[in-house]
Design a protein around this motif. Structure first.
Motif, PDB file in Angstrom:
ATOM      1  N   MET A   4      11.192   2.916  -0.389  1.00  0.00           N
ATOM      2  CA  MET A   4       9.988   3.000  -1.210  1.00  0.00           C
ATOM      3  C   MET A   4       8.908   2.089  -0.602  1.00  0.00           C
ATOM      4  O   MET A   4       9.143   0.896  -0.399  1.00  0.00           O
ATOM      5  N   THR A   5       7.748   2.642  -0.293  1.00  0.00           N
ATOM      6  CA  THR A   5       6.646   1.869   0.277  1.00  0.00           C
ATOM      7  C   THR A   5       5.889   1.169  -0.841  1.00  0.00           C
ATOM      8  O   THR A   5       5.448   1.802  -1.796  1.00  0.00           O
ATOM      9  N   LEU A   6       5.767  -0.150  -0.729  1.00  0.00           N
ATOM     10  CA  LEU A   6       5.040  -0.949  -1.713  1.00  0.00           C
ATOM     11  C   LEU A   6       3.812  -1.536  -1.026  1.00  0.00           C
ATOM     12  O   LEU A   6       3.918  -2.187   0.005  1.00  0.00           O
ATOM     13  N   THR A   7       2.629  -1.313  -1.585  1.00  0.00           N
ATOM     14  CA  THR A   7       1.370  -1.767  -1.008  1.00  0.00           C
ATOM     15  C   THR A   7       0.894  -3.015  -1.746  1.00  0.00           C
ATOM     16  O   THR A   7       0.859  -3.030  -2.972  1.00  0.00           O
ATOM     17  N   ASN A   8       0.532  -4.057  -0.968  1.00  0.00           N
ATOM     18  CA  ASN A   8       0.080  -5.328  -1.537  1.00  0.00           C
ATOM     19  C   ASN A   8       1.068  -5.859  -2.573  1.00  0.00           C
ATOM     20  O   ASN A   8       0.696  -6.281  -3.661  1.00  0.00           O
ATOM     21  N   HIS A   9       2.328  -5.860  -2.234  1.00  0.00           N
ATOM     22  CA  HIS A   9       3.362  -6.208  -3.203  1.00  0.00           C
ATOM     23  C   HIS A   9       4.035  -7.536  -2.899  1.00  0.00           C
ATOM     24  O   HIS A   9       4.173  -8.368  -3.771  1.00  0.00           O
ATOM     25  N   LYS A  10       4.474  -7.729  -1.687  1.00  0.00           N
ATOM     26  CA  LYS A  10       5.251  -8.917  -1.329  1.00  0.00           C
ATOM     27  C   LYS A  10       4.317 -10.093  -1.074  1.00  0.00           C
ATOM     28  O   LYS A  10       3.390  -9.998  -0.299  1.00  0.00           O
ATOM     29  N   TRP A  11       4.550 -11.210  -1.717  1.00  0.00           N
ATOM     30  CA  TRP A  11       3.744 -12.409  -1.520  1.00  0.00           C
ATOM     31  C   TRP A  11       4.448 -13.340  -0.542  1.00  0.00           C
ATOM     32  O   TRP A  11       5.614 -13.669  -0.721  1.00  0.00           O
ATOM     33  N   LEU A  12       3.741 -13.757   0.495  1.00  0.00           N
ATOM     34  CA  LEU A  12       4.271 -14.713   1.459  1.00  0.00           C
ATOM     35  C   LEU A  12       3.318 -15.896   1.532  1.00  0.00           C
ATOM     36  O   LEU A  12       2.112 -15.722   1.552  1.00  0.00           O
ATOM     37  N   VAL A  13       3.874 -17.109   1.585  1.00  0.00           N
ATOM     38  CA  VAL A  13       3.015 -18.280   1.784  1.00  0.00           C
ATOM     39  C   VAL A  13       2.855 -18.505   3.289  1.00  0.00           C
ATOM     40  O   VAL A  13       3.643 -18.018   4.098  1.00  0.00           O
ATOM     41  N   GLU A  14       1.818 -19.233   3.660  1.00  0.00           N
ATOM     42  CA  GLU A  14       1.469 -19.407   5.062  1.00  0.00           C
ATOM     43  C   GLU A  14       2.650 -19.897   5.904  1.00  0.00           C
ATOM     44  O   GLU A  14       2.845 -19.454   7.029  1.00  0.00           O
ATOM     45  N   SER A  15       3.482 -20.786   5.369  1.00  0.00           N
ATOM     46  CA  SER A  15       4.607 -21.317   6.141  1.00  0.00           C
ATOM     47  C   SER A  15       5.688 -20.271   6.417  1.00  0.00           C
ATOM     48  O   SER A  15       6.530 -20.465   7.276  1.00  0.00           O
ATOM     49  N   GLU A  16       5.672 -19.139   5.720  1.00  0.00           N
ATOM     50  CA  GLU A  16       6.657 -18.069   5.940  1.00  0.00           C
ATOM     51  C   GLU A  16       6.181 -17.034   6.954  1.00  0.00           C
ATOM     52  O   GLU A  16       6.975 -16.211   7.390  1.00  0.00           O
ATOM     53  N   VAL A  17       4.893 -17.041   7.302  1.00  0.00           N
ATOM     54  CA  VAL A  17       4.326 -16.038   8.190  1.00  0.00           C
ATOM     55  C   VAL A  17       4.505 -16.464   9.640  1.00  0.00           C
ATOM     56  O   VAL A  17       4.201 -17.601   9.999  1.00  0.00           O
ATOM     57  N   GLN A  18       5.007 -15.541  10.470  1.00  0.00           N
ATOM     58  CA  GLN A  18       5.206 -15.791  11.889  1.00  0.00           C
ATOM     59  C   GLN A  18       4.578 -14.648  12.689  1.00  0.00           C
ATOM     60  O   GLN A  18       4.497 -13.527  12.195  1.00  0.00           O
ATOM     61  N   PRO A  19       4.160 -14.912  13.929  1.00  0.00           N
ATOM     62  CA  PRO A  19       3.603 -13.832  14.751  1.00  0.00           C
ATOM     63  C   PRO A  19       4.641 -12.746  15.014  1.00  0.00           C
ATOM     64  O   PRO A  19       5.834 -13.025  15.121  1.00  0.00           O
ATOM     65  N   ALA A  20       4.187 -11.504  15.120  1.00  0.00           N
ATOM     66  CA  ALA A  20       5.076 -10.395  15.461  1.00  0.00           C
ATOM     67  C   ALA A  20       5.476 -10.539  16.920  1.00  0.00           C
ATOM     68  O   ALA A  20       4.693 -10.989  17.746  1.00  0.00           O
ATOM     69  N   GLU A  21       6.691 -10.151  17.214  1.00  0.00           N
ATOM     70  CA  GLU A  21       7.190 -10.251  18.599  1.00  0.00           C
ATOM     71  C   GLU A  21       6.996  -8.963  19.342  1.00  0.00           C
ATOM     72  O   GLU A  21       6.965  -7.920  18.838  1.00  0.00           O
TER      73      GLU A  21
END
Length: 46
Positions: free
Chosen positions: A29-46
Motif C-alpha cells: 500500500m503506497t502511503l503519501t506524506n505518511h512516515k515521519w522521520l527526524v533529521e538524525s534518521e535521514v541518510q543519503p541514498a546509496e
C-alpha cells in the motif's frame, strides 16, 4: 486514514529536530506524506 474517526492518542515524546514527511510503501500500500522521520534518521541514498 479511513476508520480513524474518534481515535485517541497519547504524545509520548517530542523533539526540536527538523521532521520530514516521506512517501513509503507498506505491505503493497503506497502511503503519501505518511512516515515521519527526524533529521538524525535521514541518510543519503546509496
Amino acid at each position: 486514514m479511513t476508520r480513524m474517526d474518534g481515535a485517541k492518542a497519547t504524545i509520548e515524546s517530542s523533539t526540536d529536530e527538523t521532521v520530514y514527511m516521506v512517501d513509503t510503501v507498506i505491505n503493497g500500500m503506497t502511503l503519501t506524506n505518511h512516515k515521519w522521520l527526524v533529521e538524525s534518521e535521514v541518510q543519503p541514498a546509496e
